[in-house]
Design an enzyme around this catalytic site. Structure first.
Site, short mmCIF file in Angstrom:
data_model
loop_
_atom_site.label_atom_id
_atom_site.label_comp_id
_atom_site.label_asym_id
_atom_site.label_seq_id
_atom_site.Cartn_x
_atom_site.Cartn_y
_atom_site.Cartn_z
CE1 TYR A 429 0.78 0.31 4.34
CE2 TYR A 429 -1.46 -0.48 4.74
CZ TYR A 429 -0.15 -0.25 5.29
OH TYR A 429 0.05 -0.33 6.62
CD GLU A 430 -0.61 5.36 1.53
OE1 GLU A 430 -0.49 6.15 0.68
OE2 GLU A 430 -1.65 4.99 2.12
N GLY A 431 1.51 3.02 -2.64
CA GLY A 431 2.34 2.55 -3.93
C GLY A 431 3.36 1.60 -3.42
#
Length: 572
Positions: A429-431
């Site tokens: 997550y978050e890239g």
């Protein structure tokens, strides 16, 4: 063994490795002197140990559930959140104009890491709110700031981030959520979002969703996306939560870990929202939130790594198995060479990842305080490394923690496996970490490598200075930095970005290896005589730094032989 917040490690880092004093020497952060910083870290550590850590297993065994359309949080989470909010731990870096403390982001990052180690499932809630606070501070209208920021800062209300849709994951530009003007300055937001961390809770008066959606005249792709704040309950004329908005939690995901953190599918059906920032400029506003969240997620990895290490060390100090090669041979498994190797690796990796993250946070603060373009470039360059290496470290250390436990690591009752399950998502997550590495060799090298070269110059200068005291450690750091410089030059010269992307992950890991060696060398140089910091630095530099050579050789292979492997070769 109970969790011990690494307060002394942070005090050492700030005093000798990443130079928090440069931040506090600025006018912006002058009040955050050493006495204040030490007091904050100590009190935060106490809160993590006494309030949050007891919930680590409770949240895993009795996760959040959805009942009658509302989330019911794990036992004890509501009470602990109340103490987090009351202590001001959500708002340490928020604008004092709206009730925040205005402290350096470096201090907030350190506190967040300790909270992550104590109970990551709960820490995710204030992290999302902190990101929303920053996005609103930078992009919202004065009216929205006045209404939302004070309540987010006190923790009365919580914030979320709504980007992902079933067909729009990493490709955010493919989103289908739409926003129609209501004619009164508000918008009707419609669409479904997935993977929404803490999409609802039962302990704040409101939950405020930052939602990406497309206006009727928005062009396809990311350039046509706008950002809206959509509250669970529409504020009344007094700014208090009023009638329910037209949104709901459809379901909660059944996950590998982080059971105490509800991950929601959110449905917006003409929900009333307000524009944040300019029309069609939503991605810029959202990236304000995401960039800090990426550093925060990197520190989640470090925090879980710290907790997993402590858990494994405690077990290794108690477990007896076989004759050991130390003393009379009756010691615990910590005296077996491979267990000692694993524990030393865990500790050395944690120090390297924590140092990278703190160096990134210091650069953010220096950029904020001075406006200096080079500091801002340094922060931007280090962010993908801090995120990816921090989370990779969390995953590797937690996995190693299971191995230290042997067969008992595979048994849930020991708690070792929970760290591995909880931290696994942080590299996604978050890239994803692959996206972080592509960002590093793409956008972050668009300056021709200048930000990278300035950093490498500093590492080499420090290694030169260290040669007189610790030549056996300084020389390999200097040599590795030269190899890294050559690799960076090779990447910068490549005009086909796919040649860069094909080796981006090993390049990021190789860069992190060299940075880690540099910070270990800084720690060793801070000791008057060769003590524990020097011994750990020697372990890292002689055993782990050599990995950089293979990683950087991989980084320079380009894409041709990668794509020479056909789909048939892959068994498609």
């Amino acid at each position: 063994m109970p969790y011990r917040a690494p307060v002394s490690d942070y005090q050492f880092l700030f005093d000798h490795v990443v130079s928090l004093s440069a931040v506090t020497a600025t006018e912006r952060f002058a009040e955050a002197d050493k006495d204040m910083t030490d007091a904050i870290l100590t009190e935060a550590g106490r809160m993590c140990e006494e309030v949050m850590y007891p919930l680590q297993r409770k949240g895993d065994l009795g996760g959040a559930v959805l009942e009658n359309g509302r989330v019911r949080s794990s036992e004890g989470f509501a009470e602990a959140y109340g103490q987090i909010a009351e202590g001001g731990w959500i708002s340490t870096s928020a604008d004092p104009e709206f009730g925040g403390m205005g402290l350096p982001h470096t201090i907030t990052t350190a506190v967040n890491e300790m909270m992550s180690g104590a109970c990551l499932a709960l820490q995710l809630n204030p992290l999302m709110t902190q990101g929303q606070i920053e996005a609103l501070e930078h992009h919202a209208s004065d009216e929205i700031k006045a209404l939302y920021l004070p309540k987010l800062i006190t923790g009365e209300w919580a914030g979320t981030m709504n980007l992902t849709e079933p067909q729009a994951g990493s490709d955010v530009g493919a989103l289908r959520s739409r926003a129609e003007p209501n004619g009164d300055g508000s918008y009707a937001v419609t669409g479904q979002k997935i993977f929404i961390t803490w999409g609802d809770n039962d302990f704040t008066g409101n939950v405020c969703h930052l939602v990406l959606a497309r206006l009727p005249d928005g062009v396809p792709g990311t350039k046509g996306i706008s950002l809206f704040i959509v509250p669970r309950n529409i504020p009344d004329e007094n700014g208090e939560p009023g009638v329910a908005n037209s949104l709901k939690v459809v379901s909660l995901e059944h996950k590998l870990g982080l059971h105490g953190s509800p991950t929601a599918v959110m449905q917006f059906d003409g929900a009333k929202g307000w524009l944040v920032g300019a029309p069609h400029d939503g991605m810029r506003a959202m990236f304000t939130m995401m960039n800090n969240a990426r550093l925060g997620v990197g520190c989640q990895g470090v925090g879980v790594a710290e907790a997993a290490y402590q858990h494994a060390l405690a077990y290794a100090l108690e477990r007896r198995q076989g004759r050991t090669p130390v003393g009379d041979g009756s010691g615990t498994i910590v005296d077996h060479a491979d267990v000692r190797r694993m524990l030393a690796t865990m500790k050395a990796e944690i120090f390297a990842a924590r140092s990278i993250a703190m160096a990134c946070a210091v650069a953010i603060d220096m950029g904020t305080a001075t406006g200096d373009a080079e500091w801002k470039a340094r922060a931007a360059f280090l962010t993908p490394i801090a995120k990816a290496f921090g989370t990779d470290t969390g995953i590797a250390v937690a996995d190693m923690g299971v191995q230290v436990h042997g067969g008992m690591g595979f048994i849930e009752e020991t708690g070792a496996a929970q760290y591995s399950r909880d931290v696994r998502v942080t590299s996604i997550y978050e890239g994803t970490n692959g996206i972080q590495s592509m960002d590093l060799v793409g956008r972050k090298l668009m300056d021709g490598g200048e930000a990278a070269y300035r950093l490498l110059d500093e590492i080499e200068a420090h290694a030169e200075a260290a040669r007189a005291k610790l030549p056996e450690l300084a020389e390999p750091v200097w040599e590795a930095t030269e190899t890294l410089r050559e690799t960076t030059e090779w990447l910068v010269a490549k005009t086909d970005l796919n040649d860069r992307f094909a080796g981006s992950v090993p390049f990021l890991k190789g860069f992190a290896r060299v940075l880690g060696a540099h910070y270990h060398l800084c720690a060793a140089m801070a000791e008057e005589t060769q003590g524990p910091r020097t011994r750990l630095a020697r372990f890292y530099i002689t055993r782990q730094l050599p990995e950089h050579a293979g990683l950087l050789a991989h980084a320079m292979r380009g894409a041709e032989d990668l794509y020479a492997i056909t789909l048939d070769d892959l068994g498609a």
